[in-house]
Write a protein that holds these residues in place. Structure first.
Motif, PDB file in Angstrom:
ATOM      1  N   ARG A 118     -12.350  -0.479  -9.798  1.00 26.17           N
ATOM      2  CA  ARG A 118     -11.006  -0.339 -10.346  1.00 26.17           C
ATOM      3  C   ARG A 118      -9.993  -0.742  -9.268  1.00 26.17           C
ATOM      4  NH1 ARG A 118     -11.115   2.353 -15.055  1.00 26.17           N
ATOM      5  NH2 ARG A 118      -8.884   2.814 -14.958  1.00 26.17           N
ATOM      6  N   ARG A 119      -8.806  -1.125  -9.705  1.00 28.87           N
ATOM      7  CA  ARG A 119      -7.717  -1.524  -8.810  1.00 28.87           C
ATOM      8  C   ARG A 119      -8.187  -2.599  -7.817  1.00 28.87           C
ATOM      9  NH1 ARG A 119      -3.178   1.219  -9.390  1.00 28.87           N
ATOM     10  NH2 ARG A 119      -3.180   3.243 -10.460  1.00 28.87           N
TER      11      ARG A 119
ATOM     12  N   ARG B 168      -8.903  -4.404 -14.645  1.00 26.36           N
ATOM     13  CA  ARG B 168      -9.395  -3.955 -13.343  1.00 26.36           C
ATOM     14  C   ARG B 168      -8.508  -4.429 -12.197  1.00 26.36           C
ATOM     15  NH1 ARG B 168     -14.482  -1.810 -13.399  1.00 26.36           N
ATOM     16  NH2 ARG B 168     -15.613  -1.949 -15.358  1.00 26.36           N
ATOM     17  N   PHE B 169      -7.560  -5.280 -12.496  1.00 31.69           N
ATOM     18  CA  PHE B 169      -6.646  -5.818 -11.494  1.00 31.69           C
ATOM     19  C   PHE B 169      -5.602  -4.782 -11.109  1.00 31.69           C
ATOM     20  CE2 PHE B 169      -2.639  -8.378 -10.814  1.00 31.69           C
ATOM     21  CZ  PHE B 169      -2.964  -8.806  -9.535  1.00 31.69           C
ATOM     22  N   ASP B 170      -5.369  -4.657  -9.825  1.00 31.46           N
ATOM     23  CA  ASP B 170      -4.345  -3.740  -9.327  1.00 31.46           C
ATOM     24  C   ASP B 170      -3.002  -4.462  -9.347  1.00 31.46           C
ATOM     25  OD1 ASP B 170      -2.713  -1.971  -8.026  1.00 31.46           O
ATOM     26  OD2 ASP B 170      -3.907  -1.846  -6.194  1.00 31.46           O
TER      27      ASP B 170
ATOM     28  N   ARG C 294      -0.257  -3.774  -8.190  1.00 30.89           N
ATOM     29  CA  ARG C 294       0.480  -3.687  -6.924  1.00 30.89           C
ATOM     30  C   ARG C 294       0.200  -4.880  -6.026  1.00 30.89           C
ATOM     31  NH1 ARG C 294      -1.490   2.251  -5.261  1.00 30.89           N
ATOM     32  NH2 ARG C 294      -3.421   1.217  -5.887  1.00 30.89           N
ATOM     33  N   GLN C 295      -0.889  -5.619  -6.330  1.00 32.84           N
ATOM     34  CA  GLN C 295      -1.222  -6.809  -5.550  1.00 32.84           C
ATOM     35  C   GLN C 295      -0.148  -7.881  -5.666  1.00 32.84           C
ATOM     36  OE1 GLN C 295      -4.099  -7.597  -3.534  1.00 32.84           O
ATOM     37  NE2 GLN C 295      -4.103  -5.369  -3.536  1.00 32.84           N
TER      38      GLN C 295
ATOM     39  N   HIS D  81      -3.850 -12.858  -5.187  1.00 35.86           N
ATOM     40  CA  HIS D  81      -3.225 -12.292  -6.382  1.00 35.86           C
ATOM     41  C   HIS D  81      -2.772 -13.390  -7.347  1.00 35.86           C
ATOM     42  CE1 HIS D  81      -0.112 -12.998  -3.386  1.00 35.86           C
ATOM     43  NE2 HIS D  81       0.798 -13.010  -4.338  1.00 35.86           N
TER      44      HIS D  81
END
Length: 337
Positions: free
Chosen positions: A129-130, A182-184, A186-187, A195
């Motif tokens: 995750r993240r 699943r991508f964070d 905040r990236q 990103h």
């Protein structure tokens, strides 16, 4: 500093390249494709030569590690960056197909198709995750197969190849949706460059759609008008989403500037070049001439980004090579293993 140490430094430097270094080949290859589509053939071929040289270097490193240290190879193969090996091969193979070098393109497709399932399974097993933008490389590698198969099928008038390209095209979109959750996010503000693959994955999906649309405009009968209409709408929608991501990520670079070189910056160049190639390809596939101008402008943006990242890569490599040459022999020997 001994002559032996100086000579061995480049080999050690190459052995230390992380899997994400394959993004340099992806970026260089797609810039070549974008320049070709924009009508700058000579420059495109020069860039292609650089991409081929980089691909050969990484291939030697890939095979050497597989034969000498299987455990380390498996460890690296489980990281998202490992899928750049597949994506890079499909991008270079696509450029070969556009040149009419069908045998080389077919060899690239076969190699990529052979590597893809093994690496995809190893990478997906380690998804969490993240995650950073590299999580979208599952989509990129899969759509790369669709782009190359559709391009090669069109070039050689091989209908079954184009039909086969539909499978990774739709599967790639499913993998994109899974990766998106699943991508964070905040990236977007913190990422070191990869990103941008959040948008690049949509760009290569758009390019795959454009190649499928273009294939159906040849003498081959591939599918019904209804299927063609669905492909048209999906491809146009993907382009719109890709350009939206492009705008968001570009603004984020201004708001949260990240100017230091990082190898993951090649994963920024790749989406820039891929968006240019996708825009130009959609323009040709659906005969929307007003997209041609923006596509050409985006190609030069990608070239400028490539030059900037390449300059940073050269400076970083020179520093690292000097550092390696000064290392004790025992440290260099350990690095080679």
């Amino acid at each position: 500093m001994s002559t032996t140490a100086t000579r061995s430094a480049p080999r050690i430097w190459l052995a230390r390249r992380p899997p994400a270094a394959g993004a340099a080949v992806m970026a260089t290859g797609i810039v070549s494709v974008a320049l070709h589509l924009a009508g700058h053939e000579t420059t495109s071929r020069v860039v292609l030569a650089l991409a081929c040289a980089a691909w050969l270097g990484l291939a030697v490193n890939f095979v050497s590690l597989l034969l000498t240290d299987l455990a380390k190879w498996a460890d690296r193969a489980g990281t998202p960056g490992a899928l750049t090996a597949v994506a890079a091969t499909t991008v270079v193979g696509t450029r070969f197909a556009l040149l009419g070098w069908t045998s080389l393109a077919a060899a690239g497709l076969a190699l990529a198709a052979l590597l893809w399932p093994t690496l995809l399974v190893l990478v997906v097993r380690n998804w969490g995750r993240r995650m950073p933008g590299a999580v979208f490389l599952g989509c990129v590698a899969t759509e790369g197969l669709a782009v190359l198969a559709a391009t090669l099928g069109t070039t050689t008038t091989t209908a079954w190849l184009v039909h086969a390209a539909l499978v990774p095209f739709w599967l790639g979109l499913v993998l994109y949706l899974i990766a998106l959750f699943r991508f964070d996010p905040r990236q977007v503000a913190r990422g070191a460059g990869d990103h941008w693959v959040a948008g690049g994955a949509l760009a290569i999906s758009t390019l795959a759609g454009a190649k499928l649309l273009a294939a159906a405009r040849t003498d081959m009968y591939l599918w019904t008008d209804d299927v063609q209409s669905v492909l048209h709408d999906v491809t146009v929608g993907l382009l719109a989403l890709d350009l939206a991501w492009y705008a968001v990520l570009a603004v984020a670079e201004v708001v949260w500037p990240r100017v230091d070189y990082d190898v993951r910056r090649w994963s920024t160049v790749f989406p820039l070049g891929m968006t240019a190639a996708a825009t130009l390809s959609v323009s040709a596939a659906i005969t929307v001439s007003w997209l041609d101008g923006p596509g050409r402008a985006l190609a030069w943006v990608a070239v400028a980004a490539w030059l900037a990242v390449a300059a940073g890569a050269v400076a970083a490599a020179r520093t690292e090579l000097r550092s390696i040459a000064r290392e004790p022999a025992g440290v260099r020997s350990t690095a080679r293993r």
